[in-house]
Motif scaffolding. Structure first.
Motif, PDB file in Angstrom:
ATOM      1  N   PRO A   1      -1.795  -8.196   7.574  1.00 52.01           N
ATOM      2  CA  PRO A   1      -0.998  -7.455   6.590  1.00 52.01           C
ATOM      3  C   PRO A   1      -1.832  -6.340   5.966  1.00 52.01           C
ATOM      4  O   PRO A   1      -3.039  -6.490   5.772  1.00 52.01           O
ATOM      5  N   VAL A   2      -1.176  -5.242   5.692  1.00 53.06           N
ATOM      6  CA  VAL A   2      -1.866  -4.120   5.048  1.00 53.06           C
ATOM      7  C   VAL A   2      -1.603  -4.189   3.552  1.00 53.06           C
ATOM      8  O   VAL A   2      -0.520  -4.590   3.121  1.00 53.06           O
ATOM      9  N   PRO A   3      -2.589  -3.794   2.774  1.00 54.29           N
ATOM     10  CA  PRO A   3      -2.405  -3.845   1.324  1.00 54.29           C
ATOM     11  C   PRO A   3      -1.460  -2.748   0.844  1.00 54.29           C
ATOM     12  O   PRO A   3      -1.287  -1.726   1.500  1.00 54.29           O
ATOM     13  N   ASP A   4      -0.881  -2.980  -0.297  1.00 53.41           N
ATOM     14  CA  ASP A   4      -0.058  -1.967  -0.947  1.00 53.41           C
ATOM     15  C   ASP A   4      -0.987  -0.855  -1.428  1.00 53.41           C
ATOM     16  O   ASP A   4      -2.022  -1.126  -2.039  1.00 53.41           O
ATOM     17  N   LEU A   5      -0.630   0.364  -1.143  1.00 56.88           N
ATOM     18  CA  LEU A   5      -1.446   1.518  -1.507  1.00 56.88           C
ATOM     19  C   LEU A   5      -1.782   1.519  -3.003  1.00 56.88           C
ATOM     20  O   LEU A   5      -2.891   1.863  -3.406  1.00 56.88           O
ATOM     21  N   ASN A   6      -0.838   1.102  -3.832  1.00 56.53           N
ATOM     22  CA  ASN A   6      -1.031   1.127  -5.283  1.00 56.53           C
ATOM     23  C   ASN A   6      -1.988   0.060  -5.796  1.00 56.53           C
ATOM     24  O   ASN A   6      -2.395   0.115  -6.955  1.00 56.53           O
ATOM     25  N   THR A   7      -2.332  -0.904  -4.951  1.00 57.98           N
ATOM     26  CA  THR A   7      -3.253  -1.965  -5.384  1.00 57.98           C
ATOM     27  C   THR A   7      -4.690  -1.702  -4.941  1.00 57.98           C
ATOM     28  O   THR A   7      -5.576  -2.485  -5.270  1.00 57.98           O
ATOM     29  N   LEU A   8      -4.915  -0.625  -4.213  1.00 59.60           N
ATOM     30  CA  LEU A   8      -6.245  -0.344  -3.675  1.00 59.60           C
ATOM     31  C   LEU A   8      -7.165   0.238  -4.747  1.00 59.60           C
ATOM     32  O   LEU A   8      -6.703   0.883  -5.686  1.00 59.60           O
ATOM     33  N   PRO A   9      -8.487   0.053  -4.580  1.00 56.57           N
ATOM     34  CA  PRO A   9      -9.432   0.715  -5.493  1.00 56.57           C
ATOM     35  C   PRO A   9      -9.179   2.221  -5.498  1.00 56.57           C
ATOM     36  O   PRO A   9      -8.795   2.811  -4.478  1.00 56.57           O
ATOM     37  N   GLU A  10      -9.405   2.843  -6.638  1.00 58.91           N
ATOM     38  CA  GLU A  10      -9.050   4.249  -6.830  1.00 58.91           C
ATOM     39  C   GLU A  10      -9.684   5.179  -5.796  1.00 58.91           C
ATOM     40  O   GLU A  10      -9.040   6.099  -5.304  1.00 58.91           O
ATOM     41  N   ASP A  11     -10.973   4.959  -5.437  1.00 54.95           N
ATOM     42  CA  ASP A  11     -11.624   5.861  -4.482  1.00 54.95           C
ATOM     43  C   ASP A  11     -10.952   5.801  -3.112  1.00 54.95           C
ATOM     44  O   ASP A  11     -10.768   6.828  -2.459  1.00 54.95           O
ATOM     45  N   ILE A  12     -10.547   4.611  -2.701  1.00 53.12           N
ATOM     46  CA  ILE A  12      -9.891   4.445  -1.396  1.00 53.12           C
ATOM     47  C   ILE A  12      -8.484   5.038  -1.453  1.00 53.12           C
ATOM     48  O   ILE A  12      -8.069   5.771  -0.556  1.00 53.12           O
ATOM     49  N   ARG A  13      -7.765   4.734  -2.502  1.00 51.27           N
ATOM     50  CA  ARG A  13      -6.407   5.258  -2.658  1.00 51.27           C
ATOM     51  C   ARG A  13      -6.421   6.789  -2.676  1.00 51.27           C
ATOM     52  O   ARG A  13      -5.614   7.439  -1.995  1.00 51.27           O
ATOM     53  N   ALA A  14      -7.371   7.383  -3.396  1.00 48.07           N
ATOM     54  CA  ALA A  14      -7.459   8.844  -3.472  1.00 48.07           C
ATOM     55  C   ALA A  14      -7.723   9.453  -2.096  1.00 48.07           C
ATOM     56  O   ALA A  14      -7.114  10.467  -1.722  1.00 48.07           O
ATOM     57  N   ARG A  15      -8.611   8.846  -1.328  1.00 51.37           N
ATOM     58  CA  ARG A  15      -8.920   9.362   0.011  1.00 51.37           C
ATOM     59  C   ARG A  15      -7.707   9.253   0.927  1.00 51.37           C
ATOM     60  O   ARG A  15      -7.399  10.172   1.689  1.00 51.37           O
ATOM     61  N   ILE A  16      -7.000   8.131   0.855  1.00 56.75           N
ATOM     62  CA  ILE A  16      -5.822   7.940   1.695  1.00 56.75           C
ATOM     63  C   ILE A  16      -4.745   8.964   1.327  1.00 56.75           C
ATOM     64  O   ILE A  16      -4.116   9.562   2.215  1.00 56.75           O
ATOM     65  N   LEU A  17      -4.548   9.199   0.044  1.00 59.46           N
ATOM     66  CA  LEU A  17      -3.545  10.184  -0.381  1.00 59.46           C
ATOM     67  C   LEU A  17      -3.944  11.599   0.037  1.00 59.46           C
ATOM     68  O   LEU A  17      -3.084  12.407   0.406  1.00 59.46           O
ATOM     69  N   GLU A  18      -5.238  11.880   0.036  1.00 51.68           N
ATOM     70  CA  GLU A  18      -5.738  13.179   0.505  1.00 51.68           C
ATOM     71  C   GLU A  18      -5.424  13.365   1.989  1.00 51.68           C
ATOM     72  O   GLU A  18      -4.975  14.425   2.423  1.00 51.68           O
ATOM     73  N   VAL A  19      -5.652  12.319   2.780  1.00 57.75           N
ATOM     74  CA  VAL A  19      -5.347  12.371   4.211  1.00 57.75           C
ATOM     75  C   VAL A  19      -3.841  12.530   4.426  1.00 57.75           C
ATOM     76  O   VAL A  19      -3.407  13.316   5.265  1.00 57.75           O
ATOM     77  N   GLN A  20      -3.058  11.801   3.657  1.00 62.02           N
ATOM     78  CA  GLN A  20      -1.600  11.903   3.776  1.00 62.02           C
ATOM     79  C   GLN A  20      -1.128  13.321   3.456  1.00 62.02           C
ATOM     80  O   GLN A  20      -0.276  13.866   4.156  1.00 62.02           O
ATOM     81  N   GLU A  21      -1.706  13.921   2.422  1.00 60.96           N
ATOM     82  CA  GLU A  21      -1.338  15.294   2.051  1.00 60.96           C
ATOM     83  C   GLU A  21      -1.632  16.266   3.194  1.00 60.96           C
ATOM     84  O   GLU A  21      -0.826  17.124   3.525  1.00 60.96           O
ATOM     85  N   LYS A  22      -2.786  16.105   3.820  1.00 57.89           N
ATOM     86  CA  LYS A  22      -3.196  17.013   4.890  1.00 57.89           C
ATOM     87  C   LYS A  22      -2.411  16.776   6.185  1.00 57.89           C
ATOM     88  O   LYS A  22      -1.977  17.711   6.838  1.00 57.89           O
ATOM     89  N   ALA A  23      -2.251  15.501   6.572  1.00 58.37           N
ATOM     90  CA  ALA A  23      -1.625  15.174   7.853  1.00 58.37           C
ATOM     91  C   ALA A  23      -0.100  15.065   7.781  1.00 58.37           C
ATOM     92  O   ALA A  23       0.580  15.215   8.790  1.00 58.37           O
ATOM     93  N   GLY A  24       0.419  14.752   6.595  1.00 58.14           N
ATOM     94  CA  GLY A  24       1.854  14.531   6.471  1.00 58.14           C
ATOM     95  C   GLY A  24       2.241  13.071   6.655  1.00 58.14           C
ATOM     96  O   GLY A  24       3.415  12.716   6.547  1.00 58.14           O
TER      97      GLY A  24
END
Length: 193
Positions: free
Chosen positions: A5-28
């Motif tokens: 199972p993958v964790p909920d994005l909102n429950t992740l540590p801030e540094d990981i969540r921020a990086r994932i959101l940055e990738v999502q912004e760039k890649a779509g």
């Protein structure tokens, strides 16, 4: 997406969540590997720190496209669906060649690549499949193509790192995002004016 199972994005540590959101912004979209590894934050940080050190570095003569050629070719040898599809997509974009990833994944020896790239991939494949046989003649074969010993280290390190990545993605049943399949094959839709 994965056997785990993958964790909920909102429950992740801030540094990981921020990086994932940055990738999502760039890649779509969020590449599945980011969420699959996020279930173990310390390992996620270590994995992506080494990934970035190898794949985003400015030093050396390897281009971003050549780095992705190494990943795509050796991931095919390791039968890693996720990495072949995901890194093949990135490769197509960097090289602006819609067929290159398919050619490398099937048989890099018949791909439309330069002698430099062939020498690089010959070495990467030897590291991938028979690292114990590497000797000085392997280095000597790369030097005339413009690779110095630090570049050769990079080729080997990328191959070895993605050997780990290939095995993790395969055992976990990680699937490539559908978006990867078309990246670099069809022109991006232009925003409406």
């Amino acid at each position: 997406m994965s056997r785990y199972p993958v964790p909920d994005l909102n429950t992740l540590p801030e540094d990981i969540r921020a990086r994932i959101l940055e990738v999502q912004e760039k890649a779509g979209f969020i590449p599945n590997v980011f969420l699959a590894f996020a279930r173990r934050p310390a390992e996620w940080r270590a994995f992506f720190a080494y990934h970035d050190a190898l794949m985003l570095k400015e030093e050396g003569s390897l281009t971003k496209g050549e780095r992705e050629m190494i990943v795509t070719t050796t991931s095919a040898a390791n039968q890693c669906l996720y990495c072949v599809v995901a890194h093949g997509a990135i490769l197509r974009i960097y090289e602006k060649k819609p067929l290159i990833a398919d050619q490398l994944a099937v048989n890099y020896r018949k791909a439309d690549i330069s002698p430099r790239e062939r020498a690089m991939l010959d070495f990467a494949m030897k590291v991938c499949q028979n690292a114990h046989e590497i000797d000085d003649t392997d280095f000597e074969a790369l030097h005339p193509h413009g690779f110095d010993d630090e570049d050769i280290w990079d080729i080997a390190a990328i191959t070895a790192f993605f050997g780990l990545s290939n095995r993790m993605a395969s055992f976990a049943g990680m699937q490539p995002n559908p978006e990867f399949y078309l990246m670099g094959r069809v022109p991006k839709a232009k925003p409406a004016a």
